[in-house]
Design a protein around this motif. Structure first.
Motif, mmCIF file in Angstrom:
data_model
loop_
_atom_site.group_PDB
_atom_site.id
_atom_site.type_symbol
_atom_site.label_atom_id
_atom_site.label_comp_id
_atom_site.label_asym_id
_atom_site.label_seq_id
_atom_site.Cartn_x
_atom_site.Cartn_y
_atom_site.Cartn_z
ATOM 1 N N LEU A 67 43.337 41.931 9.757
ATOM 2 C CA LEU A 67 42.263 42.510 9.392
ATOM 3 C C LEU A 67 41.560 42.421 8.032
ATOM 4 C CD1 LEU A 67 43.222 46.251 10.727
ATOM 5 C CD2 LEU A 67 41.639 44.574 11.917
ATOM 6 N N ILE A 68 42.412 42.397 6.694
ATOM 7 C CA ILE A 68 41.697 42.081 5.580
ATOM 8 C C ILE A 68 41.558 40.564 5.452
ATOM 9 C CG2 ILE A 68 42.438 42.254 3.313
ATOM 10 C CD1 ILE A 68 44.077 44.478 3.795
ATOM 11 N N GLU A 69 42.383 39.837 6.261
ATOM 12 C CA GLU A 69 41.776 38.331 5.841
ATOM 13 C C GLU A 69 40.784 38.046 6.764
ATOM 14 O OE1 GLU A 69 42.177 34.489 5.050
ATOM 15 O OE2 GLU A 69 43.408 35.737 4.340
ATOM 16 N N ALA A 70 40.369 38.806 7.786
ATOM 17 C CA ALA A 70 39.042 38.478 8.611
ATOM 18 C C ALA A 70 37.828 38.877 7.684
ATOM 19 C CB ALA A 70 39.066 39.276 9.838
ATOM 20 N N LEU A 71 38.177 40.081 6.874
ATOM 21 C CA LEU A 71 37.037 40.682 6.012
ATOM 22 C C LEU A 71 36.697 39.652 4.785
ATOM 23 C CD1 LEU A 71 34.988 42.882 5.271
ATOM 24 C CD2 LEU A 71 37.037 44.167 3.892
ATOM 25 N N ALA A 72 37.844 39.052 4.448
ATOM 26 C CA ALA A 72 37.666 38.244 3.043
ATOM 27 C C ALA A 72 37.085 36.934 3.807
ATOM 28 C CB ALA A 72 39.110 37.761 2.741
ATOM 29 N N GLN A 73 37.259 36.568 4.792
ATOM 30 C CA GLN A 73 36.740 35.166 5.210
ATOM 31 C C GLN A 73 35.125 35.272 5.567
ATOM 32 O OE1 GLN A 73 38.796 32.563 7.730
ATOM 33 N NE2 GLN A 73 40.595 33.095 7.031
ATOM 34 N N LEU A 74 34.939 36.612 6.163
ATOM 35 C CA LEU A 74 33.493 36.960 6.540
ATOM 36 C C LEU A 74 32.763 37.350 5.260
ATOM 37 C CD1 LEU A 74 33.852 39.369 9.736
ATOM 38 C CD2 LEU A 74 33.055 36.928 9.506
ATOM 39 N N GLU A 75 33.467 37.733 4.216
ATOM 40 C CA GLU A 75 32.672 37.808 2.727
ATOM 41 C C GLU A 75 32.362 36.546 2.233
ATOM 42 O OE1 GLU A 75 34.556 41.895 1.005
ATOM 43 O OE2 GLU A 75 35.532 40.337 0.507
ATOM 44 N N ALA A 76 33.061 35.494 2.615
ATOM 45 C CA ALA A 76 32.911 33.931 2.179
ATOM 46 C C ALA A 76 31.758 33.232 3.070
ATOM 47 C CB ALA A 76 34.008 33.272 2.351
ATOM 48 N N ARG A 77 31.294 34.007 4.114
ATOM 49 C CA ARG A 77 30.152 33.310 4.612
ATOM 50 C C ARG A 77 28.910 33.792 3.997
ATOM 51 N NH1 ARG A 77 31.298 32.922 11.170
ATOM 52 N NH2 ARG A 77 33.426 32.523 11.082
ATOM 53 N N THR A 78 28.037 32.779 3.851
ATOM 54 C CA THR A 78 26.560 33.023 3.181
ATOM 55 C C THR A 78 25.641 33.720 3.975
ATOM 56 O OG1 THR A 78 26.119 30.957 3.735
ATOM 57 C CG2 THR A 78 26.974 30.932 1.452
ATOM 58 N N ALA A 79 25.696 33.615 5.314
ATOM 59 C CA ALA A 79 24.631 34.086 6.170
ATOM 60 C C ALA A 79 24.922 34.084 7.679
ATOM 61 C CB ALA A 79 23.312 32.995 6.152
ATOM 62 N N TRP A 80 25.039 35.202 8.389
ATOM 63 C CA TRP A 80 25.085 35.473 9.555
ATOM 64 C C TRP A 80 24.190 36.769 10.060
ATOM 65 C CZ3 TRP A 80 28.463 39.653 10.314
ATOM 66 C CH2 TRP A 80 29.238 39.669 9.404
ATOM 67 N N PRO A 81 23.780 36.932 11.115
ATOM 68 C CA PRO A 81 22.740 37.829 11.577
ATOM 69 C C PRO A 81 23.634 39.250 11.297
ATOM 70 C CG PRO A 81 22.573 36.358 13.255
ATOM 71 C CD PRO A 81 23.880 35.831 12.293
ATOM 72 N N ASP A 82 22.982 40.172 10.520
ATOM 73 C CA ASP A 82 23.595 41.554 10.198
ATOM 74 C C ASP A 82 24.747 41.424 9.431
ATOM 75 O OD1 ASP A 82 21.364 43.046 11.873
ATOM 76 O OD2 ASP A 82 22.547 42.697 13.438
ATOM 77 N N ARG A 83 24.588 40.412 8.427
ATOM 78 C CA ARG A 83 25.843 40.277 7.340
ATOM 79 C C ARG A 83 26.321 41.690 6.835
ATOM 80 N NH1 ARG A 83 27.148 39.027 2.358
ATOM 81 N NH2 ARG A 83 28.832 37.687 2.171
ATOM 82 N N ASP A 84 25.369 42.027 6.048
ATOM 83 C CA ASP A 84 25.633 43.448 5.384
ATOM 84 C C ASP A 84 26.376 44.527 6.270
ATOM 85 O OD1 ASP A 84 24.969 41.852 3.164
ATOM 86 O OD2 ASP A 84 22.966 42.952 3.011
ATOM 87 N N LEU A 85 25.593 44.577 7.368
ATOM 88 C CA LEU A 85 26.116 45.644 8.255
ATOM 89 C C LEU A 85 27.209 45.417 8.728
ATOM 90 C CD1 LEU A 85 25.346 48.353 9.700
ATOM 91 C CD2 LEU A 85 24.157 47.032 11.377
ATOM 92 N N GLY A 86 27.481 44.370 9.214
ATOM 93 C CA GLY A 86 29.038 43.897 9.528
ATOM 94 C C GLY A 86 30.233 44.081 8.624
ATOM 95 N N LEU A 87 29.738 43.612 7.576
ATOM 96 C CA LEU A 87 30.899 43.754 6.564
ATOM 97 C C LEU A 87 31.197 45.262 6.130
ATOM 98 C CD1 LEU A 87 29.981 41.135 3.689
ATOM 99 C CD2 LEU A 87 31.649 41.001 5.406
ATOM 100 N N ILE A 88 29.874 46.182 6.169
ATOM 101 C CA ILE A 88 30.414 47.712 5.950
ATOM 102 C C ILE A 88 30.948 48.268 7.176
ATOM 103 C CG2 ILE A 88 29.121 49.742 5.677
ATOM 104 C CD1 ILE A 88 26.870 48.476 4.267
ATOM 105 N N TRP A 89 30.752 47.747 8.475
ATOM 106 C CA TRP A 89 31.442 48.258 9.580
ATOM 107 C C TRP A 89 32.637 47.989 9.759
ATOM 108 C CZ3 TRP A 89 33.227 45.816 14.239
ATOM 109 C CH2 TRP A 89 33.314 46.595 15.399
ATOM 110 N N LEU A 90 33.206 46.581 9.370
ATOM 111 C CA LEU A 90 34.389 46.112 9.369
ATOM 112 C C LEU A 90 35.354 46.896 8.363
ATOM 113 C CD1 LEU A 90 36.712 44.454 10.701
ATOM 114 C CD2 LEU A 90 35.969 42.644 9.433
ATOM 115 N N ALA A 91 34.765 46.847 7.056
ATOM 116 C CA ALA A 91 35.467 47.410 5.973
ATOM 117 C C ALA A 91 35.650 48.882 6.089
ATOM 118 C CB ALA A 91 34.581 47.170 4.545
#
Length: 323
Positions: free
Chosen positions: A149-173
């Motif tokens: 879980l935390i590793e997935a969040l870290a790797q997603l934080e490293a991505r510069t752009a994907w649809p609904d990035r901010d929303l996806g990061l908040i939802w997973l966090a």
């Protein structure tokens, strides 16, 4: 599956791989590979004189087969029996010529890490729950929290752009925060001393670094609690007091000029964890290496402060998984 250590052919011996390489090839993390060996006797890698595991190409094929069966919902007792039957049939047919295997008609199942990341990108709670059910068949909740879980969040934080990035990061966090609280309050874990972690980064959920600090302190046998975000100062103080916190860690990008030493009966610590933003064109692997180096140093500094204040032995450095 074999009941004795693997006896690879000469060709396989030339291709023996360490556990990290096998993890990268198969998408199965090292903790899971060791669990399949120790708990379920599903694979038997060879060992070096120093005890390090080495995997043959046959072992890798077995691992991929286990992935397919586990993803289909089969339990590990059934998988062990099926693999054993397969070994028996293979031994009986070994002397006969066999045609080349047909190419698979379906793609191999994604790793747990990929499934969690995809669920966050798609905002798919059903897939996230399905990945967890699969993971908890062979991983402890602590390992799943830390390694997936935390590793997935870290790797997603490293991505510069994907649809609904901010929303996806908040939802997973937020989802991970809930799983962390479940881990902290599982029966049998220590109930004291209580250490609360307070995220004060305005407009941001707990980052991968902040959640990694939770797992590090949990490993140090503290009872770690995460304060809800968005509370007023008086509400946070009230919760810390009601929980009986002895240490209160406040995460922020910059501590105040005159930080308080104690509040609500707890020693207060200000910790700065890196909130790096990947630049356009920044390679994800380079970003992750930089993030890991900085977050490891800051987490260790926070752990040492808390351990010293609460009279605990110096904690060991955190072991961050490299993917």
């Amino acid at each position: 599956m074999s009941t004795t250590e693997s006896s690879p052919t000469e060709t396989d011996r030339q291709a023996l791989l360490p556990i990290r390489s096998v993890s990268q090839i198969t998408g199965v993390n090292p903790i899971t590979l060791r669990a399949w060996e120790r708990r379920y006797d599903l694979i038997r890698p060879t060992r070096t004189p120093a005890g390090h595991r080495l995997y043959s190409q046959a072992d890798i094929r077995t691992i991929k087969r286990i992935q397919e069966l586990a993803e289909s919902g089969m339990g590990f007792a059934q998988i062990a029996l099926l693999l054993k039957q397969g070994d028996t049939e293979s031994s009986r047919e070994q002397r006969e010529a066999t045609p080349a295997p047909e190419a698979p008609t379906t793609p191999p199942p994604r790793s747990l890490l990929d499934r969690v990341m995809r669920a966050a990108i798609d905002l798919d709670p059903a897939e996230l729950r399905a990945a967890e059910v699969t993971a908890l068949m062979w991983l402890t909740p602590e390992d799943y929290l830390r390694e997936v879980l935390i590793e997935a969040l870290a790797q997603l934080e490293a991505r510069t752009a994907w649809p609904d990035r901010d929303l996806g990061l908040i939802w997973l966090a937020e989802y991970i925060k809930g799983r962390a609280e479940w881990v902290a309050d599982r029966p049998g874990h220590t109930s004291e001393p209580v250490v609360v972690i307070d995220n004060l980064v305005r407009g941001q959920p707990f980052s991968a670094g902040g959640l990694r600090l939770f797992t590090a302190l949990h490993d140090d046998r503290f009872h770690v609690r995460l304060l809800p975000t968005g509370l007023t100062e008086s509400q946070r103080t009230q919760m810390a007091r009601r929980w009986g916190a002895r240490a209160w860690i406040r995460l922020d990008t910059a501590p105040p000029e005159n930080p308080v030493g104690r509040s609500a009966g707890a020693q207060v610590f200000w910790c700065r964890l890196p909130l790096l933003e990947p630049d356009d064109g920044d390679q994800a692997v380079d970003f992750m290496q930089r993030w890991r180096r900085l977050v490891e140093e800051d987490i260790q500094h926070c752990r040492e402060q808390v351990a010293e204040a609460l009279g605990r032995p110096e904690p060991s450095p955190p072991q961050l998984t490299r993917h």
